[in-house]
Design an enzyme around this catalytic site. Structure first.
Site, PDB file in Angstrom:
ATOM      1  N   GLY A  55       6.561  21.687   0.466  1.00  0.00           N
ATOM      2  CA  GLY A  55       7.803  21.145  -0.090  1.00  0.00           C
ATOM      3  C   GLY A  55       8.772  22.247  -0.433  1.00  0.00           C
ATOM      4  O   GLY A  55       8.443  23.431  -0.408  1.00  0.00           O
ATOM      5  N   LYS A  56       9.982  21.795  -0.756  1.00  0.00           N
ATOM      6  CA  LYS A  56      11.035  22.760  -1.039  1.00  0.00           C
ATOM      7  C   LYS A  56      11.675  22.403  -2.370  1.00  0.00           C
ATOM      8  O   LYS A  56      11.979  21.234  -2.622  1.00  0.00           O
ATOM      9  CB  LYS A  56      12.080  22.664   0.089  1.00  0.00           C
ATOM     10  CG  LYS A  56      13.186  23.681   0.029  1.00  0.00           C
ATOM     11  CD  LYS A  56      14.063  23.505   1.269  1.00  0.00           C
ATOM     12  CE  LYS A  56      15.235  24.457   1.281  1.00  0.00           C
ATOM     13  NZ  LYS A  56      16.195  24.256   0.206  1.00  0.00           N
ATOM     14  N   GLY A  57      11.837  23.385  -3.214  1.00  0.00           N
ATOM     15  CA  GLY A  57      12.540  23.169  -4.470  1.00  0.00           C
ATOM     16  C   GLY A  57      13.874  23.868  -4.441  1.00  0.00           C
ATOM     17  O   GLY A  57      14.291  24.379  -3.403  1.00  0.00           O
ATOM     18  N   HIS A  59      14.552  26.578  -5.742  1.00  0.00           N
ATOM     19  CA  HIS A  59      14.455  28.037  -5.753  1.00  0.00           C
ATOM     20  C   HIS A  59      13.525  28.606  -4.690  1.00  0.00           C
ATOM     21  O   HIS A  59      13.304  29.801  -4.652  1.00  0.00           O
ATOM     22  CB  HIS A  59      14.002  28.511  -7.141  1.00  0.00           C
ATOM     23  CG  HIS A  59      14.927  28.045  -8.207  1.00  0.00           C
ATOM     24  ND1 HIS A  59      14.584  27.086  -9.134  1.00  0.00           N
ATOM     25  CD2 HIS A  59      16.213  28.363  -8.448  1.00  0.00           C
ATOM     26  CE1 HIS A  59      15.625  26.852  -9.904  1.00  0.00           C
ATOM     27  NE2 HIS A  59      16.614  27.611  -9.517  1.00  0.00           N
ATOM     28  N   VAL A  62       7.227  25.921  -0.845  1.00  0.00           N
ATOM     29  CA  VAL A  62       5.828  25.939  -1.278  1.00  0.00           C
ATOM     30  C   VAL A  62       4.945  25.676  -0.058  1.00  0.00           C
ATOM     31  O   VAL A  62       5.235  24.773   0.753  1.00  0.00           O
ATOM     32  CB  VAL A  62       5.580  24.869  -2.366  1.00  0.00           C
ATOM     33  CG1 VAL A  62       4.149  24.964  -2.900  1.00  0.00           C
ATOM     34  CG2 VAL A  62       6.561  25.024  -3.530  1.00  0.00           C
ATOM     35  N   ASP A 183      12.027  21.753 -18.272  1.00  0.00           N
ATOM     36  CA  ASP A 183      12.304  21.108 -16.982  1.00  0.00           C
ATOM     37  C   ASP A 183      11.296  19.995 -16.696  1.00  0.00           C
ATOM     38  O   ASP A 183      10.808  19.859 -15.578  1.00  0.00           O
ATOM     39  CB  ASP A 183      12.295  22.165 -15.873  1.00  0.00           C
ATOM     40  CG  ASP A 183      13.123  21.730 -14.664  1.00  0.00           C
ATOM     41  OD1 ASP A 183      13.899  20.764 -14.791  1.00  0.00           O
ATOM     42  OD2 ASP A 183      12.984  22.353 -13.593  1.00  0.00           O
TER      43      ASP A 183
END
Ligand code: ATP
Length: 481
Positions: A55-57, A59, A62, A183
């Site tokens: 996945g992508k956040g 920042h 992953v 968060d």
């Protein structure tokens, strides 16, 4: 030496990831971390291949890593940005990766995604984090899946996950060096192989007491939709900032609605759910996708707790211990046998005096403001909604025995006192002013006249992203942190 400086060599060998107890154990000593070589992680992730991409956040990305000859599955967080969290008093910025390493070496919990180790990427001048691998995705995905084949998350799972996350947030808040996560959101709750919820992503978290220099210098940050509206300057940060975000998470779990969803008006979950809860329309808040709905009293207890968590005045929110206790009770009640619950409801109904019909009719034309006093002294009064915009104090106490039927159309005399503190309210003196003061809670709500539902473009936020988003005259700047 900067507050956040951390390196693997200074780590002390205390590694007890699943028995960290904030009361017994100090988080003063960091846990031993593994230091990985870049090539080792590149091999473990098949060269950070698309096949290993998790996945992508906001920042970074992953990847799934297979380490130790297949004995250890891990997730590698590779930052694409050297985003900073805050600054030291000597103005050295701290990257999110460094911040996460610092905190995750000091705190571990069974309901956290714990840090296994890290790797320094000299070429990119960043660090790669190696954390526990969570094979079952995020709570966000489970709650908001649009795939019709995915069964909706059951009530049991929702309350179990809520309790697990509340437990870990409470543990963080009461640790010797308290941690404020900043968060908390459904995409930062990951589900492990045993179906347990684990809190992840400590990139924005802050460790230390609220009067520590570093906390005082760190600009507000969080995710839109979850961010405490009273957190406008560094000095506003308290554990109650997390309580607000947790309240949003709770509303999301009860209702199945996104924290912000532009398909609805109001798009913000607080603006939608809190007025419904205030009116006692608990069933309307409950996710229609839940098949075996719990008793209304159970939904009601949880909904009220969520509404208390998202109160605009931080001090008036409950602490996480109270939230944990509430969730434990909710889980017990949810599991109670239907026959027992029916008996209990019947006995409650018999013992309660319902308002006179005239009084009810009168109330229908009024904005209902709820406040609790002691059991003996509770009473009901009402106020007229006057003026275009009113600010009310919504107050109630949690009864010792959970209420077993929804409020309206009957407002139950024994549980509520209606009182207003709004401009233009016509209310007599409240004899319960002092009674139940300790337990009463206030939810300040801005009530506007009903707005017509606009036809919205079919826009849906796929996921809220962490941002430092505050622009105020109290903060240094409005840039992204
Ligand atoms: N430990 C993990 N195990 C398995 N998948 C993970 C793990 N950590 C993150 N992921 C996946 O990677 C995605 C991106 O995670 P990341 O923490 O970088 O961003 P995010 O929390 O979704 O967004 P933001 O960075 O804005 O907070 C997650 O949504 C999840 O699907």
């Amino acid at each position: 030496m900067g507050y956040l400086s951390c390196n693997g060599e200074s780590a002390v060998a205390i590694c007890d990831p699943y028995n960290w107890n904030p009361r017994r154990r100090s988080n003063r000593h960091p846990h031993k971390l593994r230091i990985f070589k870049y090539d080792e992680l590149a091999a473990a992730t098949n060269g950070f291949s698309a096949g290993n991409f998790l996945g992508k956040g906001s920042h970074g990305r992953v990847y799934k890593a297979v380490l130790d000859n297949g004995k250890l599955l891990a997730a590698v967080k590779r930052s694409t940005l050297t985003t900073t969290v805050g600054s030291h008093n000597n103005n050295n910025n701290v990257s999110q990766a460094d911040n996460e390493i610092e905190i995750l070496t000091r705190v571990r919990h069974r309901w956290m995604v714990n840090l296994i180790g890290y790797c320094v990427d000299h070429r990119r001048k960043t660090k790669l984090l190696v954390v526990d691998y969570m094979p079952n995705g995020t709570l966000h995905d489970q709650l908001h899946s649009r795939c019709s084949l995915d069964p909706p998350l059951s009530w049991n799972r929702r309350t179990k996950h809520a309790l697990q996350i509340a437990t870990v947030v409470h543990a963080l808040h009461v640790a010797e060096n308290p941690v404020i996560h900043r968060d908390i959101k459904s995409s930062n709750v990951l589900i492990d192989g045993d179906g347990n919820a684990r809190l992840a992503d400590f990139g924005l978290a802050l460790i230390g007491n609220v009067d520590d220099e570093r906390l005082k210098c760190t600009p507000p940050a969080g995710t839109l939709g979850y961010l405490d509206p009273s957190y406008l300057a560094p000095a506003d940060l308290t554990a109650k900032t997390d309580v607000f975000s947790f309240g949003i998470l709770l509303l999301e779990m009860i209702s199945g609605r996104e924290a912000i969803d532009l398909n609805y008006s109001p798009s913000c979950i607080v603006d939608w759910a809190v007025p419904l809860i205030k009116r006692g329309e608990f069933a309307a808040v409950c996710d229609p996708k839940i098949k075996n709905r719990p008793y209304s009293a159970v939904i009601r207890k949880l909904a009220i707790m969520a509404a208390r968590c998202v109160r605009s005045t931080a001090k008036k929110r409950p602490d996480m211990l109270e939230v944990v206790e509430c969730l434990k009770t909710v889980r017990k009640l949810s599991k109670a046998s239907p026959a027992w619950n029916r008996l209990r409801r019947e006995s409650e109904d018999r013992s309660e005096n319902v308002l006179a019909v005239e009084e009810e009719k009168e109330l229908e034309n009024h904005v209902r403001i709820v406040r609790g006093g002691s059991r003996k002294n509770r009473k009901v009064s009402c106020m007229t909604s006057e003026g275009n915009v009113n600010v009310y104090d919504y107050e109630r106490i949690e009864p010792e025995v959970p209420l077993l039927s929804p409020l309206p159309p009957q407002i139950r005399r024994r549980n509520f006192v209606l009182r207003s503190r709004s401009v233009g309210a016509k209310v007599g003196p409240d004899p319960n002013e002092d009674v139940g003061h300790k337990t009463a809670v206030t939810l300040r709500i801005l009530i506007e006249k009903e707005r017509p539902v606009k036809t919205m473009a079919a826009v849906r936020l796929s996921k809220s992203r962490s941002v430092g988003m505050v622009r105020s005259n109290k903060t240094a700047s409005g840039k992204r942190y």
